[in-house]
Design an enzyme around this catalytic site. Structure first.
Site, PDB file in Angstrom:
ATOM      1  N   ASP A 174       0.862  -1.168   0.000  1.00  0.00           N
ATOM      2  CA  ASP A 174       0.000   0.000   0.000  1.00  0.00           C
ATOM      3  C   ASP A 174       0.911   1.235   0.000  1.00  0.00           C
ATOM      4  O   ASP A 174       2.136   1.134   0.139  1.00  0.00           O
ATOM      5  CB  ASP A 174      -0.994  -0.009   1.168  1.00  0.00           C
ATOM      6  CG  ASP A 174      -2.224   0.830   0.829  1.00  0.00           C
ATOM      7  OD1 ASP A 174      -2.174   1.608  -0.144  1.00  0.00           O
ATOM      8  OD2 ASP A 174      -3.239   0.725   1.531  1.00  0.00           O
TER       9      ASP A 174
HETATM   10  C1  BGC Z   1      -4.945   3.238  -0.047  1.00  0.00           C
HETATM   11  C2  BGC Z   1      -5.149   2.236  -1.144  1.00  0.00           C
HETATM   12  C3  BGC Z   1      -5.009   2.912  -2.473  1.00  0.00           C
HETATM   13  C4  BGC Z   1      -3.632   3.551  -2.550  1.00  0.00           C
HETATM   14  C5  BGC Z   1      -3.379   4.238  -3.864  1.00  0.00           C
HETATM   15  C6  BGC Z   1      -3.652   4.019  -0.224  1.00  0.00           C
HETATM   16  O1  BGC Z   1      -3.540   5.048   0.682  1.00  0.00           O
HETATM   17  O2  BGC Z   1      -4.958   2.576   1.191  1.00  0.00           O
HETATM   18  O3  BGC Z   1      -6.393   1.624  -1.023  1.00  0.00           O
HETATM   19  O4  BGC Z   1      -5.195   1.998  -3.516  1.00  0.00           O
HETATM   20  O5  BGC Z   1      -3.537   4.520  -1.525  1.00  0.00           O
HETATM   21  O6  BGC Z   1      -4.174   5.326  -4.042  1.00  0.00           O
END
Ligand code: BGC
Length: 743
Positions: free
Chosen positions: A284
């Site tokens: 993530d």
């Molecule tokens: C979120 C994800 C997301 C990623 C990219 C993160 O902060 O937890 O779900 O896909 O950002 O935007």
């Protein structure tokens, strides 16, 4: 001369990756051919993903010249880059790198791209798998036309805590429903399969157990037994893997003290081991580097070591891989075979997407233009949105409203709202204000004019001022009927949007009281990204529709339901608490040694002295303008052996005066288990449509596979004994019968 030799090298690279002794190679062979040509730095390059500059969905990292890094082959993927023009520009830079390995462009396409659909939690309320597959399909068609290759969806985290803002992105609290929805969404995004230009790679996230963050606070720790993990939190991920999801994303939380990002049990043993997952795992946003904050590693060097060995293939945004992996390999701390495995997984997807053949195959301007304003998609969004609206109360059949002859006052901070109809995880487009249908516009479209419509805002969403109340009361007093639209702003649920207080914000419930006091019939519409608490409203106002965040066509869809052109059919995918003190609250809980017999039982039982145990609205609940009557269950047998199939039948009759859809739900309880079993578990459901007066026999066929659970040894098996079969229109109001199942 340098140019010529460079050109020759590239041609040789291309040819050698495509052919082996004149024969077309398999993708695995082609991946290996590329891998053989790669330097360690180029390999590490493939494992990095950077943010583009179109949007930021996490803390910004400001560093170096990204374009130069693309040209040097130091990047495998980017996120938040859209449009064919922009993706082409960056892909052209990647084509200037030595090996011309194309970039992957990822994006959070959570509930639509240009056409916005209801938030995933709302869609889950439809219990309509075809609908969810279709909305993901349309999202993929539109996003892939704008240069996107990969969506960071579906989010398949089970969530039992409505304080957690990210409940809006998932399918609610139930692992059975959640698993079916996970598979449907993966199929929708990936369509006819990777390699088709309208298919996006899907991504099952957040692996794993992120939905159980302590206190419902985003990014927080998770502590749970392995059994709970297997029983409740892993099933939707397994379903996504079985549906062929291309990628997984891990999660910000630690699981029992080990960050998910470096969690070998999750990523290496379960996902890539037991489940034989062949795609790749992206971290993530920044979660590799954040392991330093967790206190599990000293610095980004150790973070890179832990994450890569733990099974994270791609580092989103933390730069830990970029800065440390090559060194770690040279120092012998990370085996090159682990790097190769991660690179292979990523290259394989690039091959499957057809990007090695044509890195610009998602850069078709005509296709982009043709999908930019797709009227058919908007029509589908409208009909899907209507199917997600939950009728919570309709005392005295206030709804549906008449289309003629009555003056309707529309009151509340959301009546003319536009952006708030979309909810979190939707992008802003320049023409939003003219494209998104407000409630006001939707009702006006339905009635043909605004002649019999009155308006007052009454209050703001969050603040507590009552200065608009008098005007709202005056407007209400001039109307025959009042429709109030209240709820949460689009940025009050979603990532980093946890709330400790999930009551209707600001002075909104006070406004409802003031309007209700006028004596006019009041209908309340609640827009939200989570279950909210609104007890006074629920107890006093005659009609309530839960209208979530419904997307571009919100106003039209709500008007369809308000005026009876669509008879509501949705059912809650999460239990709605009476107050925050009941959280976590979920229907499939254990019984405890001292279960309360009723909501008022306080005789040394598991209960609160100041609050009933039951939720305000149970899982699976939702009314219709018509009524459905359930007959008693009839069973094909009451004593069964392991190879038998049980057929459970129930007659459902539409005893009201509207044609309507009902979701008939099957729950089972294993009365005695070597490991305690929940008081009920959803095991099946059927959606049916009945005309007034019509009845139908609904049949569920049950086998021992439906009785399986993770036993003491974490083996998925069933145990003979007594079972309760329950069928009903929600998880609370069920008909019951017991059976015996022997080995
Ligand atoms: C979120 C994800 C997301 C990623 C990219 C993160 O902060 O937890 O779900 O896909 O950002 O935007």
């Amino acid at each position: 001369m340098r140019r010529l030799s460079c050109f020759l090298l590239i041609t040789v690279v291309q040819l050698s990756t495509m052919f082996c002794f004149g024969q077309r190679k398999t993708i695995d062979q082609r991946v290996d051919s590329v891998l053989k040509l790669m330097t360690l730095e180029e390999k590490v390059g493939q494992l990095n993903q950077y943010n583009g500059d179109w949007a930021y969905t996490g803390p910004i990292t400001k560093d170096g010249d990204k374009q130069a890094q693309i040209r040097n082959g130091q990047l495998g993927s980017m996120l938040n880059v859209i449009t064919v023009e922009h993706t082409r520009q960056l892909q052209e830079m990647a084509m200037q790198s030595r090996l011309k390995i194309p970039l992957l462009f990822g994006q959070d396409i959570i509930h639509g791209f240009r056409t916005i659909f209801p938030i995933p939690l709302a869609e889950a309320a439809s219990w309509d798998l075809a609908l969810m597959e279709r909305s993901a399909r349309i999202a993929a068609i539109e996003a892939s036309a704008a240069g996107v290759h990969w969506t960071f969806a579906p989010m398949v985290d089970i969530a039992r805590d409505p304080r957690w803002g990210r409940v809006m992105e998932g399918a609610g609290e139930d692992p059975y429903l959640g698993s079916l929805i996970a598979a449907a969404r993966v199929k929708g995004f990936q369509g006819r399969g990777l390699g088709n230009t309208d298919a996006l790679m899907a991504c099952a996230k957040h692996f794993a157990a992120y939905g159980a963050a302590v206190g419902g606070r985003d990014y927080n720790s998770v502590d749970m037994s392995e059994r709970q993990l297997w029983e409740t939190y892993l099933p939707p991920f397994k379903a996504a893997a079985e549906a062929g999801v291309a990628t997984f994303m891990n999660s910000f939380n630690d699981l029992n003290g080990i960050p998910a990002t470096s969690n070998k049990l999750l990523q290496r043993d379960i996902l890539k081991g037991q489940w034989k997952f062949k795609g790749f795992v992206v971290s993530d946003w920044g979660s590799v580097g954040e392991m330093v904050n967790h206190g599990n590693v000293k610095d980004n060097y150790e973070a890179a070591l832990a994450a890569l060995t733990g099974g994270s293939d791609m580092d989103m945004e933390s730069r830990s891989y970029r800065d440390h992996l090559a060194k770690l390999v040279r120092e012998g701390k990370v085996k090159i075979s682990l790097i190769d495995d991660a690179v292979r997984r990523i290259l394989k997807k690039k091959f499957e997407m057809g990007l090695f053949e044509d890195p610009y195959r998602f850069c078709n301007k005509e296709r982009q233009d043709s999908q930019w304003n797709n009227a058919a998609h908007l029509r589908e969004s409208r009909s899907m949105a209507a199917k997600t609206i939950v009728l919570l109360k309709n005392q005295g059949q206030v709804l549906p409203l008449p289309k003629q002859g009555k003056t309707i006052a529309l009151i509340g901070p959301f009546v003319k709202a536009v952006r708030d109809n979309l909810g979190f995880w939707s992008y802003q487009w320049p023409d939003d204000s003219t494209r998104i249908v407000s409630l006001w516009q939707g009702v006006q479209n339905k009635l043909g004019s605004a002649d019999k419509m009155l308006y007052a805002k009454g209050c703001e969403i969050r603040d507590t001022s009552r200065s608009g109340f008098a005007e709202a009361v005056e407007v209400a007093s001039r109307a025959d009927i009042v429709v109030m639209n209240v709820g949460e702003a689009h940025d009050m649920s979603g990532e980093a949007k946890s709330r400790s207080n999930i009551h209707l914000p600001g002075a909104q419930e006070e406004l409802i009281k003031a309007i209700q006091a006028t004596g006019k019939p009041v209908v309340v519409l609640i827009n939200a990204g989570r279950p909210l608490v609104f007890n006074w409203t629920a107890d006093n106002v005659p009609a309530i529709l839960y209208t979530w965040w419904l997307g571009t066509e919100a106003g039209n869809a709500i008007a369809d339901v308000l005026f009876g052109d669509y008879n509501p059919s949705a059912k809650l995918p999460m239990s709605f608490p009476r107050t925050e003190g009941q959280i976590p609250i979920y229907y499939n809980h254990y019984n405890s040694g001292r279960p309360a017999k009723t909501d008022s039982d306080l005789n040394y039982v598991s209960a609160y002295i100041d609050l009933p145990n039951s939720p305000k609205f149970p899982f699976g609940f939702g009314l219709s303008y018509t009524q459905f009557e359930y007959g008693d269950i009839s069973l094909s047998k009451t004593s069964l052996r392991s190879t038998d199939k049980l057929v459970a039948r129930v007659t459902v009759r539409n005893s009201g005066s509207f044609s309507g859809e009902e979701t008939v739900q099957l729950y089972i309880r294993d009365m005695v288990g070597s490991v305690i079993r929940p008081v009920k578990e959803l095991k099946g459901f059927k959606k049916i449509t009945l005309k007034p007066g019509e009845s139908r026999v609904i049949e569920f066929t049950i086998s021992v596979n439906d009785l399986r659970f993770y036993n003491e040894k974490l083996a998925n098996d069933w145990e003979p004994g007594e079972f309760e079969i329950m069928i009903g229109g929600n998880s609370r109001d069920v008909k019951k019968m017991k059976i015996n199942w022997a080995r």
